[in-house]
Design an enzyme around this catalytic site. Sequence first.
Site, PDB file in Angstrom:
ATOM      1  N   ASP A 165       0.344   4.163  -8.176  1.00 35.49           N
ATOM      2  CA  ASP A 165       0.082   3.799  -6.668  1.00 35.49           C
ATOM      3  C   ASP A 165       1.314   4.035  -5.625  1.00 35.49           C
ATOM      4  OD1 ASP A 165      -1.593   2.542  -8.352  1.00 35.49           O
ATOM      5  OD2 ASP A 165      -1.066   0.499  -7.633  1.00 35.49           O
TER       6      ASP A 165
ATOM      7  N   SER B 215       3.130  -3.014  -8.168  1.00 36.52           N
ATOM      8  CA  SER B 215       2.672  -2.889  -6.767  1.00 36.52           C
ATOM      9  C   SER B 215       3.073  -3.786  -5.839  1.00 36.52           C
ATOM     10  CB  SER B 215       1.052  -2.146  -6.382  1.00 36.52           C
ATOM     11  OG  SER B 215       1.112  -0.968  -7.136  1.00 36.52           O
TER      12      SER B 215
ATOM     13  N   ARG C 198      -2.300  -9.855  -8.214  1.00 37.47           N
ATOM     14  CA  ARG C 198      -1.286  -8.725  -7.858  1.00 37.47           C
ATOM     15  C   ARG C 198      -1.219  -8.017  -6.544  1.00 37.47           C
ATOM     16  NH1 ARG C 198      -3.866  -7.408 -12.633  1.00 37.47           N
ATOM     17  NH2 ARG C 198      -5.330  -5.603 -12.217  1.00 37.47           N
ATOM     18  N   ASP C 199      -0.350  -7.161  -6.237  1.00 35.41           N
ATOM     19  CA  ASP C 199      -0.375  -5.994  -5.414  1.00 35.41           C
ATOM     20  C   ASP C 199      -0.275  -7.037  -3.762  1.00 35.41           C
ATOM     21  OD1 ASP C 199      -0.809  -4.599  -7.327  1.00 35.41           O
ATOM     22  OD2 ASP C 199      -2.664  -4.429  -7.197  1.00 35.41           O
TER      23      ASP C 199
HETATM   24  C1  FRU Z   1      -3.483  -0.168  -9.234  1.00 37.88           C
HETATM   25  C2  FRU Z   1      -2.400  -1.108 -10.278  1.00 37.88           C
HETATM   26  C3  FRU Z   1      -1.925  -2.178  -9.447  1.00 37.88           C
HETATM   27  C4  FRU Z   1      -0.726  -2.649 -10.146  1.00 37.88           C
HETATM   28  C5  FRU Z   1      -0.128  -1.236 -10.569  1.00 37.88           C
HETATM   29  C6  FRU Z   1       0.633  -1.208 -11.939  1.00 37.88           C
HETATM   30  O1  FRU Z   1      -3.438   1.119 -10.075  1.00 37.88           O
HETATM   31  O2  FRU Z   1      -3.128  -1.437 -11.355  1.00 37.88           O
HETATM   32  O3  FRU Z   1      -2.999  -3.240  -9.358  1.00 37.88           O
HETATM   33  O4  FRU Z   1       0.140  -3.457  -9.567  1.00 37.88           O
HETATM   34  O5  FRU Z   1      -1.400  -0.387 -10.789  1.00 37.88           O
HETATM   35  O6  FRU Z   1       1.090   0.228 -12.124  1.00 37.88           O
END
Ligand code: FRU
Length: 506
Positions: free
Chosen positions: A48, A109, A174-175
């Site tokens: 990402d 991310s 997350r994220d």
């Molecule tokens: C998306 C993801 C996110 C995570 C990251 C880990 O591709 O799975 O949800 O934060 O990649 O590398």
Amino acid sequence: MDEASTIALTEPDLARFQTIAATARETFRDELYRPVYHFTPPANWMNDPNGLIEWNGQYHLFYQHHPFAPYWADMHWGHAVSDDLVRWQDLPVALAPDGDGPDRDGVFSGCAVDDHGTPTLIYTSVAGPEQTVSLATGDRNLLHWTKETNNPVIATPPANLRLLKTPDGTIHFRDPSVWREGDRWQMIIGSGVRDVGGTILRYSSPDLRAWTYEGPVLVGDAFVTDPVWTGTMWECPQLFPLGDRHVMIVSVWHEGKTQYLIAMVGRYHDGRYRPESTDLLDLGSQYAPQTFLDRLGRRILIGWLREQRPRDAQIAAGWSGAMTIPWECSLDAKGRLCLTPVAEVRQLRQAHRSIAGFDLSAAAEGEETAREFDGLAGDALELDVVFERGTAMVGVLLRRSPNGAEETRVSYDPERAVLAIDRSRSRVGGLGDGWGPAKIETRLDLDPGEDVRLSIFLDRSVIEVVANGRTMLTARVYPTRADSTGVGVFARGGKARLASIDCWKM
Ligand code: FRU
């Protein structure tokens, strides 16, 4: 940790790093599949885009990165900077997991914000099954990052929500994506509610450190498949105002697999998002796009283009992953999300060739008419192709070998209203694992009287297509022959007319 963890970087360190990165890039430069104008990691793994931000007139791209191997593990934040969004300079890793920290198993991310002059990264910290939110602040050059001593700043997901939990104990949370609204910071986070669907949670804070859970912004329904199935968990949510609406983009995740992108256009009010339309944004190679606003007021999107060759081949190659070109988002008069290459991409254009219109109609029903062009060839091209509205399936041939054994087709079928990338001859014999369907299809309804307009970016193994400014489809192709560089057009089974082709070497 008592001491804040800082990476102290001297000028010679930076110079040394850039020499190493340049040497790595040189090693891969002649590989048949290594893009020349799409961003790739200097070496090893990338997924990402993270922390996209314009800072002091420069664009910063951070990215999920394994600096030591070309497969996903041990997530760091890689870093690159650009004056123009198209030519990037490598910078040292910005964030690395800390042995005893809440991110000891990965810096996942997140985003970047300008906290009253202090560059600040807000990211997913991973320790065992725990996904939390952490923060790091940077110096004015965005080179030295100091993690907050009080990390994580969000230590547990909200209780009583029955968030999606997998057998390893991970609660999917997350994220973070953060923006300023009035005198408070707003954060959305991707998650899922068990037996319900993908979910976006919202927090707010006066200072980026103390966060209050404010409730769900949107909860999807994993039992609905029309117009599109939205899966059980949403990664990398993006919510932003555009025109008189708000757009929400999510990356659909289901049972350990990254799926595709969904874009919604709707209203955001009082912390709740109400979609008025829900569509596929891209079901090809692209995943986890992030957007940001630059000083010109442009809402720019960059996404990760997943490899579609087997893991072994990625490891043998020594690198994995590419980014899309930067696309500018807008809404058209009908409220549809549109994507235009940022103007800077034109700086990459070299030799130009333009071909005027001609009839492509098949002589007999069911027959195919194809035409290749002398001198119009290459594996790194931009193409603008317009077909007049007709009854035949029309399309562009790319990466075609002299005998036609290898080729990739980008086509539009008016009868089924389908835009497709056909990769069944993109590598003789196919590719097996990780390849996905040979033919990738998505719906494109033309307005009355509308021609078929294909904007195509070809870059060795990368194909990005936006049709009619609004329907996106990306793919990776791995032709085996170095002379699979032919370009042509074709029509099948009816009346067809090519209006024009403009092609640039990139
Ligand atoms: C998306 C993801 C996110 C995570 C990251 C880990 O591709 O799975 O949800 O934060 O990649 O590398």
